[in-house]
Design an enzyme around this catalytic site. Structure first.
Site, PDB file in Angstrom:
ATOM      1  N   GLU A 190       7.874  10.867 -13.334  1.00  0.00           N
ATOM      2  CA  GLU A 190       8.823   8.977 -13.919  1.00  0.00           C
ATOM      3  C   GLU A 190       9.730   9.526 -14.983  1.00  0.00           C
ATOM      4  OE1 GLU A 190       6.610   5.983 -12.853  1.00  0.00           O
ATOM      5  OE2 GLU A 190       6.449   6.774 -10.874  1.00  0.00           O
ATOM      6  N   ASN A 213       4.439   5.762 -19.708  1.00  0.00           N
ATOM      7  CA  ASN A 213       3.864   5.588 -18.096  1.00  0.00           C
ATOM      8  C   ASN A 213       1.621   5.429 -17.937  1.00  0.00           C
ATOM      9  OD1 ASN A 213       2.894   7.116 -15.643  1.00  0.00           O
ATOM     10  ND2 ASN A 213       4.981   7.130 -14.849  1.00  0.00           N
ATOM     11  N   SER A 214       1.754   4.957 -16.776  1.00  0.00           N
ATOM     12  CA  SER A 214       0.134   4.211 -16.820  1.00  0.00           C
ATOM     13  C   SER A 214      -0.669   5.647 -16.602  1.00  0.00           C
ATOM     14  CB  SER A 214       0.210   3.764 -15.230  1.00  0.00           C
ATOM     15  OG  SER A 214       0.407   5.081 -14.470  1.00  0.00           O
ATOM     16  N   HIS A 430       0.059  -2.078   2.348  1.00  0.00           N
ATOM     17  CA  HIS A 430       0.870  -1.424   1.407  1.00  0.00           C
ATOM     18  C   HIS A 430      -1.253  -1.417   0.649  1.00  0.00           C
ATOM     19  CE1 HIS A 430       1.125  -1.893  -3.778  1.00  0.00           C
ATOM     20  NE2 HIS A 430       1.661  -0.459  -3.033  1.00  0.00           N
ATOM     21  N   HIS A 431      -1.213  -0.244   0.780  1.00  0.00           N
ATOM     22  CA  HIS A 431      -2.726   0.455   0.141  1.00  0.00           C
ATOM     23  C   HIS A 431      -2.205   0.757  -1.277  1.00  0.00           C
ATOM     24  CE1 HIS A 431      -4.261   1.255   3.919  1.00  0.00           C
ATOM     25  NE2 HIS A 431      -3.642   0.424   3.945  1.00  0.00           N
ATOM     26  N   HIS A 500       3.878   7.351  -3.014  1.00  0.00           N
ATOM     27  CA  HIS A 500       3.781   6.490  -4.391  1.00  0.00           C
ATOM     28  C   HIS A 500       2.839   7.141  -5.510  1.00  0.00           C
ATOM     29  CE1 HIS A 500       7.903   3.712  -4.052  1.00  0.00           C
ATOM     30  NE2 HIS A 500       7.281   3.985  -3.705  1.00  0.00           N
ATOM     31  N   GLU A 501       3.316   7.876  -6.782  1.00  0.00           N
ATOM     32  CA  GLU A 501       3.143   8.504  -7.450  1.00  0.00           C
ATOM     33  C   GLU A 501       2.303  10.036  -7.554  1.00  0.00           C
ATOM     34  OE1 GLU A 501       1.888   4.960  -7.085  1.00  0.00           O
ATOM     35  OE2 GLU A 501       3.822   4.930  -8.314  1.00  0.00           O
ATOM     36  N   GLU A 525      12.439   1.099  -9.979  1.00  0.00           N
ATOM     37  CA  GLU A 525      11.584   0.296 -10.476  1.00  0.00           C
ATOM     38  C   GLU A 525      11.873   0.568 -12.058  1.00  0.00           C
ATOM     39  OE1 GLU A 525       7.694   0.841  -9.448  1.00  0.00           O
ATOM     40  OE2 GLU A 525       7.446   3.104 -10.608  1.00  0.00           O
TER      41      GLU A 525
HETATM   42  C1  NOJ Z   1       4.157   1.542  -9.051  1.00  0.00           C
HETATM   43  C2  NOJ Z   1       5.109   1.679  -7.064  1.00  0.00           C
HETATM   44  O1  NOJ Z   1       5.788   2.738  -7.755  1.00  0.00           O
HETATM   45  C3  NOJ Z   1       5.344   0.399  -6.483  1.00  0.00           C
HETATM   46  O2  NOJ Z   1       6.191   1.207  -5.642  1.00  0.00           O
HETATM   47  C4  NOJ Z   1       4.592  -0.309  -6.412  1.00  0.00           C
HETATM   48  O3  NOJ Z   1       5.375  -1.656  -6.053  1.00  0.00           O
HETATM   49  C5  NOJ Z   1       3.255  -0.262  -7.884  1.00  0.00           C
HETATM   50  N1  NOJ Z   1       3.157   0.867  -8.380  1.00  0.00           N
HETATM   51  C6  NOJ Z   1       2.396  -1.629  -7.303  1.00  0.00           C
HETATM   52  O4  NOJ Z   1       1.757  -0.535  -6.154  1.00  0.00           O
HETATM   53 CA    CA Z   2       5.993   4.664  -9.161  1.00  0.00          CA
END
Ligand code: NOJ
Ligand code: CA
Length: 718
Positions: A190, A213-214, A430-431, A500-501, A525
């Site tokens: 990212e 970033n996390s 969503h997971h 994602h990620e 985002e």
């Molecule tokens: C990061 C994701 O890219 C985003 O789309 C999502 O809403 C959040 N994480 C929470 O899962």
């Molecule tokens: Ca993300």
């Protein structure tokens, strides 16, 4: 094919011979070299231009560990000594070569075109390590648009189980190319892109990191990620990436001057890969194009992936969706239901907990989105924050964060799915795993079964935060195996996946077309996390999208987040710049990410999002320059309509677009969405004009984009 004697030149160790492999059109030539020391090397030329000078091939492997019990040294107890690692880059002899050619056309389940030509010449070099008899083959495929090669370790040889210390592959760039790069990171992609020469990477590195970033693990200031887009001083577009990343760790590149070296993502112990023969590595890819437009048309990465592994693909389909999402990302709502400080998942009574009143995934709000999405022809609605556990979830030192099956008290999963289906749309599951991967795998079967029960056919998964088990990285072999496991298990349930990620795509969607999306880059985002500079969406199609589609989540119409919800970020794009992304950022999964309220104020512009196709029979890359601009036309796979999109960076640009892609002898109703002359992405992003006219292939459209702007045109056949 001859094994020609090659004279040693300055940069090449003494060679005993070489083998050439050319592309079907003769423009690309790969030369395989075996040095006097028995070292395999390769170089690549395009016509009379050297693209890659001879570069090393091979590995450094871990020495064997013979378990002899613990070793007592005085009163210390130590692990047994390891045999030191050894180089697997020299000491080889060639024990055979094979050549082949292929020219086939295949049809993707969804894509930028309805058929793809896979045309190459192939060379397999079989090597034997003279000292110990270990075998390693290298398979090269030379295409008109570049080169792919991979290592293959055959069965029935002294190498059985082995561990990689490092892959030593070099991409020895002939020139100090211009490169568009993001920092090498074992856990995140990212980033916004930097543009420097190869030798200029270390000096600019720090400026381009993203410490917020996390989960982020940087390696060195000269390490960058693939897909790496470069431009040579001669004007060739050269791109280094990988294809078919399966059971292996993701490759980064370390710049040493103008030379790039493979650098694999380590596992928790620092090793780079655990393999068992017979096995193959991912393909290392070097795309070569004479123009930026040609690079965008290259399908080399997809072509190097295996054909579709799923027998029945009738349940896989492109998806245009909205989401109960942006309002949480921007800060106008929450994923979590209560403000409780610490929640033990199995020991918390949500039914008596005090709701915080900001939980977006509540029945009324979800119904409102369903009404709007269904009323405007969407296929689906994503709902995040529907399930318990969000009170404490990212990097929170908890393994058991989510169970993926229990809804919050104000989300009636049965009624809401029933309501969505009655209106002709589906909910998207969503997971968020919070990167607690073992926990996700333990719940996966139950979670997918629940989806089947309620009629969900797509899941957005996510891997925010550091990976559990601790020490593993997002892009290591262990995680790459997990992402693929999630996709293949989902296929058994007829579920499409948008992760994602996860690791950046390498064309695996050819083999597993239920992998309809990934994030794996800086997406929209970040417009709510500090903003993104214009130009980002003009580089992503060269880099991130080279391996597969991105869930970029475009379509933000309200850029002033401060006024809406007090968020200090600004969305740096005009409304027309957002519309263009539905054409320029190819994906079979396209989101209209903003809220019903925001769209309701601009229904005339929103019409483009309603109309735009998401599956294509043909794509034309009309004008492009990485990080500067893109103009792309595509034909709908399911109608005679065409769509055109253009995006620009900080500069105003005008293109005179010849409509010669339209069908001869036909008129089209063109609806043109363009930035108003006084629009710009910072001060006046909502100013646009919509014009309609009847056009045919003899016509040209003069289209101007303002800074951070764009244009979008739909052509309806009359
Ligand atoms: C990061 C994701 O890219 C985003 O789309 C999502 O809403 C959040 N994480 C929470 O899962
Ligand atoms: Ca993300």
């Amino acid at each position: 094919m001859s094994f020609a004697l090659l004279a040693a030149c300055n940069s090449v160790p003494k060679a005993v011979g070489s083998i050439d492999l050319t592309s079907p059109d003769g423009a690309n030539r790969m030369t395989f070299i075996l040095t006097e020391a028995g070292g395999p090397m390769y170089s690549l030329d395009h016509k009379d231009i050297s693209v890659l000078e001879p570069g090393v091939l091979g590995f450094e492997l871990r020495g064997t560990v013979k378990y002899q019990g613990l070793v007592y040294k005085g009163d210390k107890i130590e692990k047994p000594d390891e045999v030191p690692p050894y180089m697997f880059t020299e000491g080889f002899e060639i024990i055979g070569t094979e050549t082949a050619s292929s020219d086939e056309t295949w049809e993707p389940v969804w894509g930028e075109e309805s058929s793809i030509r896979n045309h190459y010449n192939e060379l397999l070099v079989k090597l034997r390590h003279k000292a110990d008899g270990k075998l390693m083959d290298i398979r090269f495929r030379c295409f008109n648009d570049g080169l792919g090669f991979r290592y293959e370790f055959p069965d029935g040889q002294p190498l059985v189980h082995f561990v990689i210390k490092e892959e030593m592959t070099e991409f020895n760039c002939a020139q100090d190319n211009t490169a568009w790069w993001i920092p090498g990171d074992y856990d995140s992609q990212e980033y916004q892109y930097a543009c420097t020469t190869l030798t200029g990477i270390p000096a600019e590195f720090k400026k381009h990191t993203n410490q917020y970033n996390s989960s982020t693990t940087l390696y060195s200031t000269s390490c960058v990620q693939t897909s790496l887009q470069m431009k040579t001083p001669e004007g060739l577009y050269v791109n280094i990436h990988e294809a078919a990343l399966v059971d292996y760790s993701c490759m980064h590149l370390v710049a040493d001057g103008k030379k790039l070296r493979a650098h694999l993502t380590p596992d928790a112990q620092g090793w780079k890969g655990r393999l068992e023969t017979p096995c193959v590595t991912p393909w290392r890819t070097v795309q070569v194009a004479e123009s930026a437009e040609e690079q965008l048309a290259s399908r080399l990465v997809l072509n190097l992936n295996e054909p579709c592994a799923l027998e029945d693909v009738s349940w896989i389909h492109p998806v245009k969706y909205m989401g109960v999402w942006w309002e949480m990302i921007a800060g106008a709502g929450n994923w979590h239901y209560t403000d409780a400080a610490s929640v033990k998942l199995d020991d918390f009574d949500y039914s008596t907990a005090t709701p915080n009143g900001r939980h977006s995934a509540n029945n009324d709000n979800v119904r409102k989105y369903i009404d709007f999405a269904a009323g405007n022809g969407f296929d689906a609605l994503l709902v995040e924050g529907w399930n318990i556990g969000w009170e404490e979830w990212a990097n929170c030192n908890k393994d058991y964060v989510f169970d993926f099956v229990t809804p919050y008290p104000d989300f009636d999963i049965d009624a809401l799915n029933g309501y969505a289906h009655s209106k002709g749309i589906r909910l998207v599951m969503h997971h968020e795993t919070s990167s607690s991967v073992r926990n996700y795998e333990r719940h996966m079967e139950e979670a997918y079964t629940l989806m089947n029960r309620y009629g969900y056919d797509a899941v957005k998964s996510g891997y925010v935060g550091d990976i559990l088990p601790i020490g593993e990285h997002h892009y290591g072999q262990w995680m790459n195996n997990h992402y693929l496991y999630a996709v293949t298990e989902a296929a058994k349930h007829h579920i499409m996946v948008n992760a994602h990620e996860a690791v950046r795509p390498t064309g695996l969607c050819r083999t597993y077309p239920n992998l309809i999306g990934n994030e794996s880059a800086m997406g929209t985002e970040y417009q709510a996390f500090g903003g993104i500079a214009p130009g980002h969406t003009a580089i992503l199609p060269f880099t991130r999208l080279n391996g597969g589609p991105m869930d970029y989540t475009p379509g933000i119409f309200e850029q002033n987040l401060k006024e809406w919800c007090g968020n200090d970020s600004h969305v740096n794009s005009t409304i027309c710049g957002q519309l263009a992304l539905y054409v320029t950022m190819y994906s079979p999964l396209q989101m209209a990410a903003d809220t019903p309220e925001h769209y309701s104020r601009f229904m005339d512009a929103f019409q483009f999002i309603r109309d735009v196709a998401i599956d294509w029979s043909e794509s034309r890359y009309l004008y492009a320059e990485p990080q500067d601009y893109l103009v792309i036309a595509r034909k709908d796979k399911n109608s005679d309509s065409w769509f055109l999109g253009g995006v620009t960076d900080e500069q105003t640009r005008t293109f005179s677009v010849a409509l010669d892609f339209l069908e001869e002898g036909r008129n089209y109703e063109a609806t043109i969405y363009k930035d108003a002359p006084d629009a710009d992405c910072y001060e006046n992003p909502q100013a646009y004009a919509i014009e309609k006219s009847v056009v045919s292939l003899q016509d040209k459209l003069e289209l101007t984009m303002v800074p951070g702007g764009g244009f979008a045109v739909s052509f309806k056949a009359l």
